[in-house]
Every structure is written in C-alpha cells, then in structure tokens.
Design a protein around this motif. Structure first.
Motif, mmCIF file in Angstrom:
data_model
loop_
_atom_site.group_PDB
_atom_site.id
_atom_site.type_symbol
_atom_site.label_atom_id
_atom_site.label_comp_id
_atom_site.label_asym_id
_atom_site.label_seq_id
_atom_site.Cartn_x
_atom_site.Cartn_y
_atom_site.Cartn_z
ATOM 1 N N THR A 296 0.825 -1.213 0.000
ATOM 2 C CA THR A 296 0.000 0.000 0.000
ATOM 3 C C THR A 296 0.863 1.267 0.000
ATOM 4 O O THR A 296 2.022 1.254 0.436
ATOM 5 C CB THR A 296 -0.931 0.024 1.220
ATOM 6 N N ILE A 297 0.251 2.363 -0.476
ATOM 7 C CA ILE A 297 0.914 3.673 -0.498
ATOM 8 C C ILE A 297 0.155 4.591 0.447
ATOM 9 O O ILE A 297 -0.928 5.081 0.102
ATOM 10 C CB ILE A 297 0.914 4.281 -1.906
ATOM 11 N N ARG A 322 -0.569 7.119 -7.617
ATOM 12 C CA ARG A 322 -1.770 6.621 -6.925
ATOM 13 C C ARG A 322 -2.440 5.488 -7.714
ATOM 14 O O ARG A 322 -2.813 4.455 -7.151
ATOM 15 C CB ARG A 322 -2.767 7.762 -6.718
ATOM 16 N N ASP A 323 -2.591 5.685 -9.028
ATOM 17 C CA ASP A 323 -3.289 4.700 -9.852
ATOM 18 C C ASP A 323 -2.518 3.395 -9.987
ATOM 19 O O ASP A 323 -3.111 2.330 -10.217
ATOM 20 C CB ASP A 323 -3.564 5.271 -11.243
ATOM 21 N N ALA A 324 -1.178 3.481 -9.870
ATOM 22 C CA ALA A 324 -0.368 2.263 -10.005
ATOM 23 C C ALA A 324 -0.483 1.351 -8.784
ATOM 24 O O ALA A 324 -0.266 0.140 -8.884
ATOM 25 C CB ALA A 324 1.091 2.635 -10.242
ATOM 26 N N GLY A 325 -0.819 1.911 -7.640
ATOM 27 C CA GLY A 325 -0.966 1.118 -6.430
ATOM 28 C C GLY A 325 -2.380 0.581 -6.272
ATOM 29 O O GLY A 325 -3.290 0.981 -7.013
ATOM 30 N N PRO A 326 -2.595 -0.324 -5.310
ATOM 31 C CA PRO A 326 -1.546 -0.898 -4.465
ATOM 32 C C PRO A 326 -0.679 -1.892 -5.231
ATOM 33 O O PRO A 326 -1.127 -2.486 -6.212
ATOM 34 C CB PRO A 326 -2.336 -1.587 -3.357
ATOM 35 N N PHE A 327 0.542 -2.070 -4.753
ATOM 36 C CA PHE A 327 1.481 -2.983 -5.377
ATOM 37 C C PHE A 327 1.459 -4.336 -4.655
ATOM 38 O O PHE A 327 0.869 -4.456 -3.571
ATOM 39 C CB PHE A 327 2.890 -2.378 -5.341
ATOM 40 N N PRO A 328 2.099 -5.346 -5.224
ATOM 41 C CA PRO A 328 2.192 -6.630 -4.513
ATOM 42 C C PRO A 328 2.945 -6.474 -3.195
ATOM 43 O O PRO A 328 3.693 -5.507 -2.993
ATOM 44 C CB PRO A 328 2.974 -7.516 -5.495
ATOM 45 N N ALA A 329 2.752 -7.405 -2.298
ATOM 46 C CA ALA A 329 3.489 -7.412 -1.033
ATOM 47 C C ALA A 329 4.984 -7.610 -1.301
ATOM 48 O O ALA A 329 5.374 -8.146 -2.343
ATOM 49 C CB ALA A 329 2.966 -8.520 -0.128
#
Length: 357
Positions: A296-297, A322-329
């Motif tokens: 998360t961001i 913002r749009d690229a997140g959330p990312f993998p763990a």
C-alpha cells in the motif's frame, strides 16, 4: 527521427528510484583572509568593491551581462562612459544590470563608504541551455507577502525576501542561485521532509546554492532581509539513479522495483496531455512516496520533492503513482516494514541537462 511521443517517453526511461570573463582590474578591496571566498564557478563570478565617500571607481569591462548589488551606501550613482549620470542606490539591496562591453563608473556621493557586489553572469550568451520552466511553487506565486522581484532580465531575476521577527515563508521552489545576506541572519531552514536546520549568516555573506524546495522562519526579533539571484538558464537538475540506499534492497528488491517502475510508467503514459505530446509543455516533477510491506501507499507518505511545472502536470504525476498502487506485497526475503522511493517525471526534458557539468 524519433516521433515526438517516443522521444518524450525515452527521456522518462532514465528515471529511477531511491530512498533518500575575467575582470580587467582587481577589486578596490578584497575579502578578509578568514572570510569565505565569494562564489566563482562556471555560472557566476562575484567580486566586491568598496568606494570611499565622495570617490568613484571604474568597473571592469565585461564581455558578459552582469548585475551590481549594493550592500552598503545610501547614495551611489552609475555613470556610463558614453551617457549621463544615473542616481541608483539609496540603500542596501538596490540592484541594477550592466550591459556587456560598456565601461561604467560608480560614484559614491554619500558621507559613508559604499560596498558593491558585481555579479558576472558567465553564461549569459549561451544558446544551447534549457531555460527554467514555470513552477507552481514559485516563491512570488505562493508567498507574495514575503518575496518581491526587484530586478528581472532574460538571464536572471533578483528577489528580495523580507521577514519580520519570527515570521516564516511558505514552502517554495528555487533553482540554482546566489543568496546574499543584507543583514545578520538567524533562521531555520526546513526541507520537504520536515528536516529543520538552524542557520546563522553574517551580513554581506554570499553563498551559491543548488536547486531546492524549502521554507524558512526568522528566529530573530529584527527583520530578516535576504537577496536571491536566481538563474533562468541553464536549468540544472539531477535525476536519481540509485535503487535504494540499502544494499540488500538493491539486490533483493531489484525485480520488485522494476515492476513498480513499469506500472507507474504505464499509468503515467495513459491519457498524456496533448500539450505534452505536441512538445508544447516542459516540466520536471520529482515525487517521493512510501510503499509499505503489504504494497500500500499511505497518502501521508506521498509528497513533491521538486516541482518545475504547473498544476496539471503536478496532478498528472501524483495520479500516476496513486493509480499504479496498491502494489504486490514485498518479497519474503526483504524484511523491512517499508521503502521510500523517488520517481522523476520528465516532460519533454532530457535526463542530463546541457551546460550543467
């Protein structure tokens, strides 16, 4: 020829992440041996002159444009050799521009010594430089109560910063510049991450400072007056080129960070403004953000570090992150709770600006 959008995108691919003329005569007086030398670099040269009461001096003839700044004196005139006398300085902070190739006489008609700075703009005739783009965070734009332009040319501008006792500035973006203390200064300097440093400077001191976004608070009871001579070219900036300050992040997280970069780039390129595609708009936006272990961001970890752009490009850059997140763990081998990254968004600008090295 590379099509405009491809060329524009190629500049972006350099973006990476990380955590964190000579004078013809000598001056009338020189600096004391224990005082720091005045700036002399590839962009500017600063030389001091002191004029006794009711005396005059010939300024050196320069082949570049220059500024003259008054540090002391309440009655100084400038006399071009082929022109009439011009009443000029009426106190510290007065500024005037001198044309190249012209002989000037500076006359002190006052009862006390006058001290002047001559600032040679060494690259005033360079033609291959990038010019500094407009910034929404320009000090006069965000804080007109404390910043005022007193001289503006095609090569540079002179800003006066005035703070009453215990007053502070808004966070503002500055490019490469000279800072000239018109009196003794005691203030705090705060960067975009909130790190604060207490600073003291003596009256008359001149420093060369690099591009930065920051704010300041006057710690003294008396007013603070500081002159800022900002160059309009060359536009010098650095694009971060390290993955992280942590060696284990460089190895363990390389694949992860590559995917983060690719995801942000795809969101950024989507719906790119026509003004950028048509090469009409230029800008630089450096965004810092935090990714937590679960990908998360947090919104409070998202901030601008550098802004040379208007509102639309600033929002475009933030929205891409913002749009690229959330990312993998995070990968299991990376045991840190978060990682701070920086991403440079270059709008029709090269990764390595000319005239800066």
């Amino acid at each position: 020829m590379i099509p405009p959008l491809r060329r524009f995108a190629a500049f972006f691919l350099f973006a990476t992440f990380c955590t964190q003329c000579s004078f013809a005569q000598e001056p009338a007086t020189s600096n004391p041996t224990d005082a720091p030398a005045d700036p002399d670099n590839k962009h500017v040269r600063v030389v001091r002159f002191v004029i006794a009461p009711h005396q005059e001096i010939n300024l050196p003839v320069l082949d570049k444009e220059s500024f003259v700044i008054c540090l002391r004196g309440d009655s100084v005139s400038r006399i071009p050799v082929k022109g009439s006398e011009e009443k000029w300085a009426t106190g510290p902070g007065s500024a005037i521009s001198n044309r190249s190739g012209v002989t000037y006489i500076m006359a002190n008609t006052g009862e006390t010594p006058a001290e002047l700075l001559v600032i040679e703009l060494k690259e005033s005739y360079a033609i291959a430089h990038l010019r500094v783009p407009w910034t929404e965070r320009d000090p006069e734009n965000v804080d007109p109560a404390h910043f005022r332009t007193i001289l503006d040319t095609s090569d540079a501008r002179v800003l006066l910063l005035h703070l009453n006792g215990h007053e502070g500035t808004m966070e503002s973006q500055f490019t490469d510049r000279l800072e000239i203390a018109l009196g003794d200064l005691h203030f705090t300097d705060t960067d975009v991450e909130g790190k604060t440093e207490e600073v003291r400077r003596e009256a008359g001191s001149v420093l060369w400072e690099k591009l930065i976004m920051h704010s300041a608070v006057n710690l003294g009871e008396k007013p603070l007056d500081n002159l800022i001579v900002e160059l309009k070219h060359p536009f010098c900036y650095e694009v971060p080129d390290t993955v992280s300050d942590s060696p284990d992040a460089k190895s363990v997280m390389k694949s992860y960070l590559d995917k983060v970069k690719d995801s942000i780039e795809k969101k950024w390129m989507k719906n790119m403004p026509r003004s950028v595609r048509d090469l009409e708009q230029k800008g630089l936006v450096l965004v810092q953000f935090r990714i937590e272990a679960e990908g998360t961001i947090p919104e409070d970890g998202l901030r601008f570090r550098t802004v040379f752009a208007g509102d639309s490009l600033m929002e475009k850059s933030l929205q891409a992150v913002r749009d690229a997140g959330p990312f993998p763990a995070f990968p299991q081998d990376f045991q840190k709770p978060f990682i701070d990254l920086r991403f440079s968004f270059l709008y029709n600008l090269p990764a390595h600006p000319p005239g800066c090295r």
